[in-house]
Design a protein around this motif. Structure first.
Motif: not given
Length: 361
Positions: A278-283, A288-299
């Motif tokens: 999760r920590a690596e995914f969050d980093r 990343h410029p393509l992420w719109d800063k709304k959703v990022k989840v690891v499940q």
């Protein structure tokens, strides 16, 4: 021997040669006038931004090549010294030519209006939902207007003949029965046409919509009155009848907005520490410029016999960016596991035990 000149000759020029000179001069006058108009507006033709004058120059150049010479021929037609029968044919040809040339100009004026709408509703915007709605409707309206202009042109040409007028008056009495017969004969075409009108105004699909149809992912490139062209991701074109989108289910990823969630599945051994992943995914995603800063989840979404299923969910502004972001996340998470936790890659466990010998009898 002295050559006698007929009473219809001008300055000793035969009638046929005089008529040719009139025709050539009229055509040249029309072309010269067209050239002067194009020369005066050449500056606007080279401009990249939209203007009505620039669009008119681009679209009306060819029609004026035909229309202006015909106008001059019509002005000079009274100077012709053809025999009466040939003169009547000449006048009729001029009339038909002017009707067709004027229709040609009208069709290109529709394109001028289309350029104006396209300049006002640019598809290159990030949130282009309204632009796609307007452009989809405009395509249908343009095709209907062109069809109306062509129909009226053919009707005007036919009814310019006296015989066709009488025939048309007789045909009007049987138009009801004929309409029913044509309706049955062209049932499929009419259903496509009506489906096209329905799509234009209810808009289950629009120009530049992202679809998954027939197992293919692509964008709507063109919508006509009878078929739809889908530009598939590998540059192939999928062409479908327009009533397909009325009768069959399909996925529209940009129906209400272009925003979309992207999913990445990782399969790993039970020993993989999820906090580190999760920590690596969050980093990876946060910077990343393509992420719109709304959703990022690891499940952890499933635990299978040999591996666990980990779902990484990210959001992006549109499907193209979501696809690129998914590829980036998948590649770097796999590299992270290979580098830091190689023992947590999927594996098959087996237990080997010695076979006990059976006691001898």
């Amino acid at each position: 021997m002295i050559k006698l000149v007929s009473e219809n000759d001008f300055w000793g020029i035969p009638n046929w040669l005089f008529d040719i000179i009139i025709i050539v001069v009229a055509i040249l006058a029309g072309l010269v006038l067209k050239y002067i108009l194009m020369a005066l507006t050449r500056y606007y033709k080279s401009r990249s931004t939209f203007s009505f004058l620039r669009s008119s120059v681009l679209h009306l150049g060819r029609p004026l090549n035909v229309f202006l010479p015909l106008v001059f021929l019509n002005i000079t037609k009274t100077l012709m010294v053809l025999p009466p029968r040939m003169l009547a044919v000449y006048f009729k040809l001029l009339e038909i030519g002017l009707i067709v040339a004027f229709a040609y100009i009208l069709v290109n004026l529709i394109d001028v209006f289309q350029d104006f709408v396209f300049s006002s509703y640019d598809l290159k915007k990030a949130d282009n939902l309204r632009e796609r709605k307007v452009r989809t409707q405009l395509q249908f309206i343009r095709k209907i207007l062109v069809a109306v202009v062509l129909t009226l042109t053919v009707a005007a040409v036919l009814f310019s003949f006296e015989g066709m007028r009488k025939l048309g008056a007789g045909l009007l009495t049987g138009v009801g029965v004929g309409g029913i017969i044509i309706g049955f004969a062209a049932q499929r075409s009419l259903s496509n046409f009506l489906a096209g009108l329905q799509i234009a105004f209810t808009q289950p699909i629009r120009i530049d919509d992202v679809l998954v149809v027939e197992g293919e992912w692509g964008r709507v490139e063109e919508i006509t009155l009878t078929y739809v062209v889908v530009n598939i991701w590998d540059q192939r074109r999928l062409i479908l009848p327009i009533n397909y989108f009325i009768e069959k289910p399909f996925q529209n990823w940009t129906r209400t907005s272009a925003e979309i969630l992207g999913t990445v599945f990782i399969y790993a051994d039970y020993s993989l520490p999820l906090d580190a992943l999760r920590a690596e995914f969050d980093r990876l995603v946060s910077g990343h410029p393509l992420w719109d800063k709304k959703v990022k989840v690891v499940q952890l979404t499933d635990a299978k016999e040999n591996v666990v299923e980990i779902r990484c969910l990210v959001s992006a502004a549109n499907s193209g960016q979501a696809f690129d972001l998914r590829c980036f996340v998948r590649e770097n998470l796999i590299h992270f596991i290979q580098k830091n936790y190689p023992e947590s890659l999927p594996k098959v466990r087996a237990s080997l035990e010695p076979i006990k010998q059976l006691p001898s009898s």
